[in-house]
Design an enzyme around this catalytic site. Structure first.
Site, PDB file in Angstrom:
ATOM      1  N   ASN A 279     -34.250  15.618 -13.212  1.00  0.00           N
ATOM      2  CA  ASN A 279     -34.143  16.378 -14.454  1.00  0.00           C
ATOM      3  C   ASN A 279     -34.922  15.615 -15.524  1.00  0.00           C
ATOM      4  O   ASN A 279     -34.457  14.598 -16.023  1.00  0.00           O
ATOM      5  CB  ASN A 279     -32.659  16.508 -14.831  1.00  0.00           C
ATOM      6  CG  ASN A 279     -32.460  17.199 -16.165  1.00  0.00           C
ATOM      7  OD1 ASN A 279     -33.411  17.710 -16.762  1.00  0.00           O
ATOM      8  ND2 ASN A 279     -31.223  17.201 -16.635  1.00  0.00           N
TER       9      ASN A 279
ATOM     10  N   GLU B  58     -25.409  17.989 -21.627  1.00  0.00           N
ATOM     11  CA  GLU B  58     -26.136  18.037 -22.899  1.00  0.00           C
ATOM     12  C   GLU B  58     -26.165  19.462 -23.446  1.00  0.00           C
ATOM     13  O   GLU B  58     -26.063  19.682 -24.653  1.00  0.00           O
ATOM     14  CB  GLU B  58     -27.554  17.466 -22.716  1.00  0.00           C
ATOM     15  CG  GLU B  58     -27.504  15.953 -22.534  1.00  0.00           C
ATOM     16  CD  GLU B  58     -28.618  15.370 -21.690  1.00  0.00           C
ATOM     17  OE1 GLU B  58     -29.641  16.040 -21.460  1.00  0.00           O
ATOM     18  OE2 GLU B  58     -28.454  14.213 -21.232  1.00  0.00           O
TER      19      GLU B  58
ATOM     20  N   HIS C  98     -25.442  21.666 -17.701  1.00  0.00           N
ATOM     21  CA  HIS C  98     -25.613  20.235 -17.978  1.00  0.00           C
ATOM     22  C   HIS C  98     -24.793  19.837 -19.209  1.00  0.00           C
ATOM     23  O   HIS C  98     -24.692  20.603 -20.166  1.00  0.00           O
ATOM     24  CB  HIS C  98     -27.089  19.919 -18.195  1.00  0.00           C
ATOM     25  CG  HIS C  98     -27.363  18.449 -18.163  1.00  0.00           C
ATOM     26  ND1 HIS C  98     -27.104  17.632 -19.249  1.00  0.00           N
ATOM     27  CD2 HIS C  98     -27.810  17.651 -17.176  1.00  0.00           C
ATOM     28  CE1 HIS C  98     -27.401  16.386 -18.912  1.00  0.00           C
ATOM     29  NE2 HIS C  98     -27.836  16.367 -17.666  1.00  0.00           N
TER      30      HIS C  98
ATOM     31  N   GLU D 161     -21.608  15.036 -12.772  1.00  0.00           N
ATOM     32  CA  GLU D 161     -22.225  14.083 -13.689  1.00  0.00           C
ATOM     33  C   GLU D 161     -21.191  13.640 -14.723  1.00  0.00           C
ATOM     34  O   GLU D 161     -21.013  14.323 -15.746  1.00  0.00           O
ATOM     35  CB  GLU D 161     -23.417  14.722 -14.401  1.00  0.00           C
ATOM     36  CG  GLU D 161     -24.509  15.196 -13.464  1.00  0.00           C
ATOM     37  CD  GLU D 161     -25.863  15.267 -14.170  1.00  0.00           C
ATOM     38  OE1 GLU D 161     -26.801  14.649 -13.669  1.00  0.00           O
ATOM     39  OE2 GLU D 161     -25.968  15.907 -15.225  1.00  0.00           O
TER      40      GLU D 161
ATOM     41  N   LYS E  54     -35.575  16.457 -18.466  1.00  0.00           N
ATOM     42  CA  LYS E  54     -35.087  16.723 -19.840  1.00  0.00           C
ATOM     43  C   LYS E  54     -36.274  17.029 -20.766  1.00  0.00           C
ATOM     44  O   LYS E  54     -37.253  17.609 -20.288  1.00  0.00           O
ATOM     45  CB  LYS E  54     -34.222  15.550 -20.326  1.00  0.00           C
ATOM     46  CG  LYS E  54     -33.099  15.247 -19.302  1.00  0.00           C
ATOM     47  CD  LYS E  54     -32.038  14.305 -19.788  1.00  0.00           C
ATOM     48  CE  LYS E  54     -31.003  14.089 -18.683  1.00  0.00           C
ATOM     49  NZ  LYS E  54     -29.904  13.225 -19.072  1.00  0.00           N
TER      50      LYS E  54
ATOM     51  N   GLY F  64     -27.298   8.471 -18.912  1.00  0.00           N
ATOM     52  CA  GLY F  64     -28.197   7.787 -19.830  1.00  0.00           C
ATOM     53  C   GLY F  64     -27.610   6.530 -20.432  1.00  0.00           C
ATOM     54  O   GLY F  64     -28.144   5.993 -21.405  1.00  0.00           O
TER      55      GLY F  64
ATOM     56  N   SER G 259     -27.095   7.712 -14.352  1.00  0.00           N
ATOM     57  CA  SER G 259     -27.670   6.372 -14.214  1.00  0.00           C
ATOM     58  C   SER G 259     -27.939   5.969 -12.761  1.00  0.00           C
ATOM     59  O   SER G 259     -27.765   4.803 -12.400  1.00  0.00           O
ATOM     60  CB  SER G 259     -26.784   5.337 -14.914  1.00  0.00           C
ATOM     61  OG  SER G 259     -26.687   5.645 -16.304  1.00  0.00           O
TER      62      SER G 259
HETATM   63  P1  13P Z   1     -29.601   9.575 -16.254  1.00  0.00           P
HETATM   64  O1  13P Z   1     -30.023   9.428 -14.802  1.00  0.00           O
HETATM   65  O2  13P Z   1     -30.700   9.255 -17.216  1.00  0.00           O
HETATM   66  O3  13P Z   1     -28.314   8.890 -16.523  1.00  0.00           O
HETATM   67  O4  13P Z   1     -29.335  11.157 -16.476  1.00  0.00           O
HETATM   68  C1  13P Z   1     -28.560  11.841 -15.571  1.00  0.00           C
HETATM   69  C2  13P Z   1     -28.674  13.281 -15.874  1.00  0.00           C
HETATM   70  O5  13P Z   1     -28.226  13.735 -16.914  1.00  0.00           O
HETATM   71  C3  13P Z   1     -29.337  14.143 -14.893  1.00  0.00           C
HETATM   72  O6  13P Z   1     -29.157  15.491 -15.184  1.00  0.00           O
END
Ligand code: 13P
Length: 251
Positions: free
Chosen positions: A9, A96, A94, A166, A11, A172, A212
């Site tokens: 992803n 976010e 997601h 997740e 983003k 992140g 992560s």
């Molecule tokens: P990170 O791998 O940067 O922690 O992000 C995970 C994520 O949100 C994948 O959709």
């Protein structure tokens, strides 16, 4: 049996040139695992990515889509638009999107229904916040997130569902769920789905872990019985790191 999948992803990262550079990098590295590989660049780069990925074993996903088929929704992207450029998989739910853009369970249910109506596969994300885990409510929270948006589906629809657990506190942050925590939650999810739909559905369901994941921890997480791959954020932005994660998959 169920498929192993590693999806990146991206983003809101990368313009056209960087997208092309990253895809060239991915194509140069040998895939030695049996995992299906998917990347999800931003909308603006999906079509050029589609063209560059022809005749490769890397697939594409969109990071989001609108719940309506078409119409006066300025700035939005529909399922049919995605399909028209060769994108048949979409990431929905997601954290976010939930936290920053206010996507709630009603909206996500509509998005799920629309994506399935158009024959798309969904990578459906969910996960608890740190406070839920601290209160010991993480399984209850996750169980509800899945039930409230997916349990109205009939068993057949689950062929087009991939789940991505997740935990919000691991996204992140550099902090991952331990392989044991991931396995415990994935086993719980599979058990819940089995209870609702039976073993055929639960055993063929791919459940990815996200939060992560890095080249250094992927192998141990992926070695767990109920972890069928990963949804990778930061580490999917570097070809070597992403392919190291793909190739960490050994089953
Ligand atoms: P990170 O791998 O940067 O922690 O992000 C995970 C994520 O949100 C994948 O959709």
């Amino acid at each position: 049996m169920r498929k192993n999948i590693v999806a990146g992803n991206w983003k809101m990262n990368f313009g056209l040139d960087e997208t092309q550079d990253l895809i060239s990098g991915l194509k140069k590295i040998n895939k030695t695992s049996d995992a299906e590989v998917i990347i999800a660049p931003p909308f603006t780069n999906l079509f050029s990515a589609f063209e560059s990925l022809k005749n490769t074993n890397i697939g594409l996903a969109a990071q989001n889509m609108h719940e309506s088929d078409n119409g006066a929704f300025t700035g939005e992207i529909s399922a049919e638009m995605l399909k028209s450029i060769g994108v048949n998989t979409v990431i929905l739910g997601h954290s976010e999107r939930r936290a920053i853009f206010g996507e709630d369970e009603n909206l996500l249910t509509e998005k799920v229904n629309t994506a399935l109506k158009h024959g798309m596969r969904i990578i459906y994300c969910f996960g608890e916040e740190l406070k839920d885990r601290n209160y010991g409510e993480h399984q209850e929270v996750v169980g509800k997130q899945i039930a409230n948006t997916l349990y109205h589906l009939d068993a057949d629809a689950w062929k087009n569902i991939v789940l991505a657990y997740e935990p919000v506190w691991a996204i992140g942050t550099g902090e991952t769920a331990s392989p044991e925590q991931a396995q415990e939650m994935h086993a719980f999810i599979r058990k819940e789905v089995k209870h609702e739909y039976g073993e055929d559905v639960s055993e063929s369901l791919s459940i990815l872990y996200g939060g992560s994941v890095k080249p250094g921890n992927a192998e141990e997480i992926f070695s767990k019985k109920d972890v069928d791959g990963g949804l990778i954020g930061g580490a999917s932005l570097k070809a070597e790191d992403f392919m190291a994660i793909v190739n960490a998959f050994k089953k």
